[in-house]
Design a protein around this motif. Structure first.
Motif, PDB file in Angstrom:
ATOM      1  N   GLU A 158     -11.319  -9.998 -11.092  1.00 24.74           N
ATOM      2  CA  GLU A 158     -11.814 -10.403 -12.982  1.00 24.74           C
ATOM      3  C   GLU A 158     -11.101 -11.574 -13.641  1.00 24.74           C
ATOM      4  O   GLU A 158     -11.711 -11.741 -14.761  1.00 24.74           O
ATOM      5  CB  GLU A 158     -11.976  -8.643 -13.934  1.00 24.74           C
ATOM      6  N   GLY A 159     -10.485 -11.654 -12.868  1.00 22.69           N
ATOM      7  CA  GLY A 159      -9.106 -13.062 -13.539  1.00 22.69           C
ATOM      8  C   GLY A 159      -8.138 -12.922 -14.611  1.00 22.69           C
ATOM      9  O   GLY A 159      -7.941 -13.330 -15.579  1.00 22.69           O
ATOM     10  N   GLU A 160      -7.979 -11.218 -15.048  1.00 21.39           N
ATOM     11  CA  GLU A 160      -7.691 -10.361 -16.037  1.00 21.39           C
ATOM     12  C   GLU A 160      -5.675 -10.032 -15.333  1.00 21.39           C
ATOM     13  O   GLU A 160      -5.706  -9.742 -14.445  1.00 21.39           O
ATOM     14  CB  GLU A 160      -8.004  -9.328 -16.736  1.00 21.39           C
ATOM     15  N   TRP A 161      -4.920 -10.084 -16.228  1.00 17.81           N
ATOM     16  CA  TRP A 161      -3.857 -10.024 -15.919  1.00 17.81           C
ATOM     17  C   TRP A 161      -3.954  -8.252 -15.416  1.00 17.81           C
ATOM     18  O   TRP A 161      -4.154  -7.233 -17.126  1.00 17.81           O
ATOM     19  CB  TRP A 161      -2.755 -10.094 -16.897  1.00 17.81           C
ATOM     20  N   VAL A 162      -3.222  -7.931 -14.669  1.00 17.75           N
ATOM     21  CA  VAL A 162      -2.525  -6.811 -13.629  1.00 17.75           C
ATOM     22  C   VAL A 162      -1.332  -6.116 -13.474  1.00 17.75           C
ATOM     23  O   VAL A 162      -0.399  -7.000 -13.331  1.00 17.75           O
ATOM     24  CB  VAL A 162      -3.659  -6.192 -13.098  1.00 17.75           C
ATOM     25  N   VAL A 163      -0.695  -4.778 -13.813  1.00 21.31           N
ATOM     26  CA  VAL A 163       0.168  -4.805 -12.907  1.00 21.31           C
ATOM     27  C   VAL A 163       0.400  -3.743 -11.874  1.00 21.31           C
ATOM     28  O   VAL A 163      -1.136  -3.564 -11.591  1.00 21.31           O
ATOM     29  CB  VAL A 163       1.167  -3.857 -13.854  1.00 21.31           C
ATOM     30  N   THR A 164       1.083  -4.212 -10.113  1.00 22.58           N
ATOM     31  CA  THR A 164      -0.237  -3.746  -9.181  1.00 22.58           C
ATOM     32  C   THR A 164       1.620  -2.570  -8.919  1.00 22.58           C
ATOM     33  O   THR A 164       2.738  -2.311  -9.659  1.00 22.58           O
ATOM     34  CB  THR A 164      -0.072  -4.425  -8.259  1.00 22.58           C
ATOM     35  N   LEU A 165       0.531  -1.109  -7.828  1.00 25.20           N
ATOM     36  CA  LEU A 165       1.464   0.068  -7.777  1.00 25.20           C
ATOM     37  C   LEU A 165       0.754  -0.194  -6.110  1.00 25.20           C
ATOM     38  O   LEU A 165      -0.586   0.244  -6.682  1.00 25.20           O
ATOM     39  CB  LEU A 165       2.022   1.028  -7.918  1.00 25.20           C
ATOM     40  N   SER A 166       1.749   0.029  -5.112  1.00 25.85           N
ATOM     41  CA  SER A 166       1.315  -0.366  -4.359  1.00 25.85           C
ATOM     42  C   SER A 166       1.971   0.351  -3.040  1.00 25.85           C
ATOM     43  O   SER A 166       3.196   0.965  -3.751  1.00 25.85           O
ATOM     44  CB  SER A 166       1.127  -1.689  -3.361  1.00 25.85           C
ATOM     45  N   ARG A 167       1.372   1.289  -2.096  1.00 23.78           N
ATOM     46  CA  ARG A 167       2.132   1.936  -0.508  1.00 23.78           C
ATOM     47  C   ARG A 167       1.854   1.556   0.592  1.00 23.78           C
ATOM     48  O   ARG A 167       0.991   1.064   0.461  1.00 23.78           O
ATOM     49  CB  ARG A 167       2.776   4.142  -1.376  1.00 23.78           C
TER      50      ARG A 167
END
Length: 634
Positions: A158-167
């Motif tokens: 969507e082109g919006e700012w996000v914070v990521t969590l990954s494993r």
């Protein structure tokens, strides 16, 4: 009570009354100011406690949100490692993740990425690779299985700012198989922070551990992704605690703020809740100003009443003193004397002033009577005069002669010479001092001018040869005592005789003044001395300076004179006025057989070496050994 005791009490009464009034006013102002400051501190402490509660709540919300994402990521990783990444498994997982996303508003998206950085499942995403993203590289290179919270990024969907969590998930053989990614929208976090009413110009912000803003309310879209890593919160060692309060000027909007911060113990997150200090203290300031206005009005009323009381006491004292001291011998000197004659009482006020005061200090006699006798004396001269007057009042000295500076009503400041003598009563007790004062300003100016002419070159304004020789001996002795270095530059104008012959002596004088001005500009320390050594030759004495420093100053002088561009057609090499510079340094304490003449000779040899090498250059003598006769061949 004796008459003398009564008079002593009268003399101190106005002073005591004035001191009491001043102390009362100061006490009222001090207590009021202290109470207002305490009220201000109470407002700030209350705000700090409120901000601490807000940050704890918001930090808990951020950790819970990431825990929610992590639970979905952990389940997906477990399923992939059991069932693999076949199309059927990926399709089922995609449906489950999409349903979970729709059920929980705070979840922005889920995605599964293979070992090459390609999307296996992400709604609406076309072929693109994430192999260069930070979170992907982290899991690819690290065998660790814990969650990784990345920096805020713009979503490819969507082109919006996000914070990521990954494993990371592994293949059956234990090698890297890919990454399961979940995101929370910065916009969702900012909207959640809107629920907390913390002030019109205040803010709440979630910041990544490396200083990038993840979410902020208000103005989230403006500040998200902005770095605050260079602020004290991340640089100051005293602010690296789990939580705390600090006052700062915001780098985002420039406002003075009070902030409470809390660092997450489980994720690289910092929560900031800030208040606009101006807005927070506005109610207190308005109330404090109102209260202090009343206090100031009260203090002014007390001060006015006290001033009237003191004035009345002083007037009564002056009248009483005039009646007691009106005696025949009061006029000891003729009214027509050209010198100013004054009578000073034991309270150090003028009891009599002769008419010549209008010529000496610019004030009429009736304007001075009753005023402090030492009021116009220069503060630097006052202690000496005061000490002598005190000694005469105690009877320790009968007479004295003083020279001091005194203010003049029209001429600013004048030099006075005063002859003072004690006067006594019939019983032998000191009752005052008679002073005869004359204006010696012109005489002092002449003395000062003569002293200046004795040490200053009249053409250039630099020190003359006599002053240079004196200072060289002084600095040599000082360098010997301090075991420090001493440097000397000898500067000679190239082809100056030809310049005089071609342009005339007035132009030659102007040339020397220009060179002197440039040299004087390099005397940047109190101990540096620039002097005209003789004719077109100059010298510069540089205490506590080594060879490198001496060469640096000499080169700056040579360059500045060359760049001044003063035309000199006879100087064929450059076409303008230039100088040759010779420099020498020494440590007197290390070579006791050397003397001041050795330093001058070494610098002079370097100067002639510069001339022999083609002029318009700097040549440095060697180190200390160059000063000795055995080094004369250099």
């Amino acid at each position: 009570m004796s008459l003398a005791t009564q008079r002593a009490g009268w003399s101190y009464l106005p002073l005591r009354a004035a001191a009491f009034v001043a102390l009362t006013c100061a006490t009222i102002l001090g207590v009021s100011g202290w109470r207002e400051w305490a009220a201000r501190d109470a407002v700030l402490r209350g705000a700090e406690m409120e901000m601490a509660n807000v940050t704890r709540s918001l930090t808990q919300h951020a950790e819970d949100s990431l825990d929610l994402l992590d639970s979905g990521v952990v389940g997906t990783v477990s399923r992939i490692e059991m069932d693999g990444t076949g199309p059927e498994t990926i399709t089922k997982l995609g449906n489950v993740l999409e349903a979970r996303k729709k059920a929980v508003p705070r979840i922005h998206n889920f995605a599964i990425i293979d070992e090459h950085g390609n999307w296996l499942t992400a709604p609406g995403t076309t072929a693109s690779t994430l192999s260069d993203d930070a979170f992907f590289r982290y899991h690819q290179l690290s065998p660790k299985r814990e969650p990784f919270v990345g920096r805020p990024v713009k979503s490819l969907l969507e082109g919006e700012w996000v914070v990521t969590l990954s494993r990371r998930f592994n293949k059956p053989d234990g090698s890297f198989g890919g990454v399961v990614l979940a995101t929370i929208s910065s916009r969702y976090l900012a909207r959640f922070y809107e629920q907390f009413e913390i002030g019109r110009n205040s803010s709440a912000a979630l910041v990544h551990g490396d200083g990038l803003i993840i979410a902020r309310n208000p103005s989230n879209e403006k500040f998200v992704g902005h770095s605050v890593a260079d602020t004290p919160l991340f640089r100051d060692a005293s602010l690296q605690r789990p939580s705390g309060v600090y006052h700062f000027k915001s780098p985002l909007d420039g406002a003075e703020r009070l902030s409470f911060y809390k660092r997450s113990s489980r994720y690289p997150l910092v929560m900031l809740a800030t208040l606009d200090k101006e807005e927070l203290l506005a109610p207190w300031r308005a109330a404090a100003i109102s209260r202090m206005l009343y206090v100031v009005a009260l203090v002014m009323l007390i001060a006015i009443i006290g001033a009237v009381l003191v004035r009345q006491l002083q007037r009564g004292q002056r009248m009483a003193a005039a009646l007691v001291e009106k005696e025949a011998h009061f006029r000891l000197l003729a009214e027509g004397s050209s010198d100013m004659v004054t009578r000073i009482g034991l309270d150090e006020r003028l009891r009599y002033v002769s008419p010549s005061s209008i010529r000496v200090v610019g004030w009429r006699a009736n304007q001075l009577i009753g005023t402090p006798a030492l009021a116009g004396i220069n503060p630097e001269d006052l202690p000496e005069v005061q000490g002598i007057v005190d000694a005469m009042k105690r009877g320790e000295r009968e007479e004295a002669r003083l020279i001091y500076r005194n203010s003049h009503r029209k001429n600013g400041e004048v030099w006075l010479e005063s002859t003072m003598r004690v006067t006594r009563k019939d019983n032998g007790r000191v009752d005052g001092v008679v002073a005869i004062s004359r204006d010696i300003t012109e005489h002092k100016k002449l003395e000062t001018r003569l002293e200046t002419l004795a040490i200053e070159d009249s053409l250039t304004g630099l020190a003359n040869r006599r002053r240079f020789d004196e200072r060289l001996k002084e600095e040599w002795a000082r360098a010997y005592r301090d075991r420090s270095s001493l440097a000397l530059l000898m500067i000679d104008v190239d082809h100056f005789k030809a310049y005089n012959d071609e342009y005339g002596h007035p132009a030659g004088d102007a040339c020397l003044r220009l060179v002197a001005k440039i040299i004087a500009a390099e005397t940047q320390r109190a101990g540096d001395l620039a002097a005209r050594y003789g004719g077109e030759e100059f010298a510069m004495l540089l205490p506590n300076t080594d060879a490198a420093g001496c060469a640096l100053v000499g080169e700056r002088i040579r360059t500045a004179i060359h760049e001044a561009g003063l035309a000199h057609s006879s100087n064929l090499a450059s076409g303008c006025v230039t100088v040759s510079v010779g420099g020498a340094t020494c440590r007197p304490a290390l070579e006791r057989t050397a003397g001041v003449a050795s330093l001058v000779e070494a610098a002079d040899r370097a100067l002639y070496a510069a001339k022999d090498a083609g002029r318009n250059r700097l040549m440095m003598s060697g180190e200390l050994m160059s000063l000795m006769p055995k080094a004369s061949g250099q």
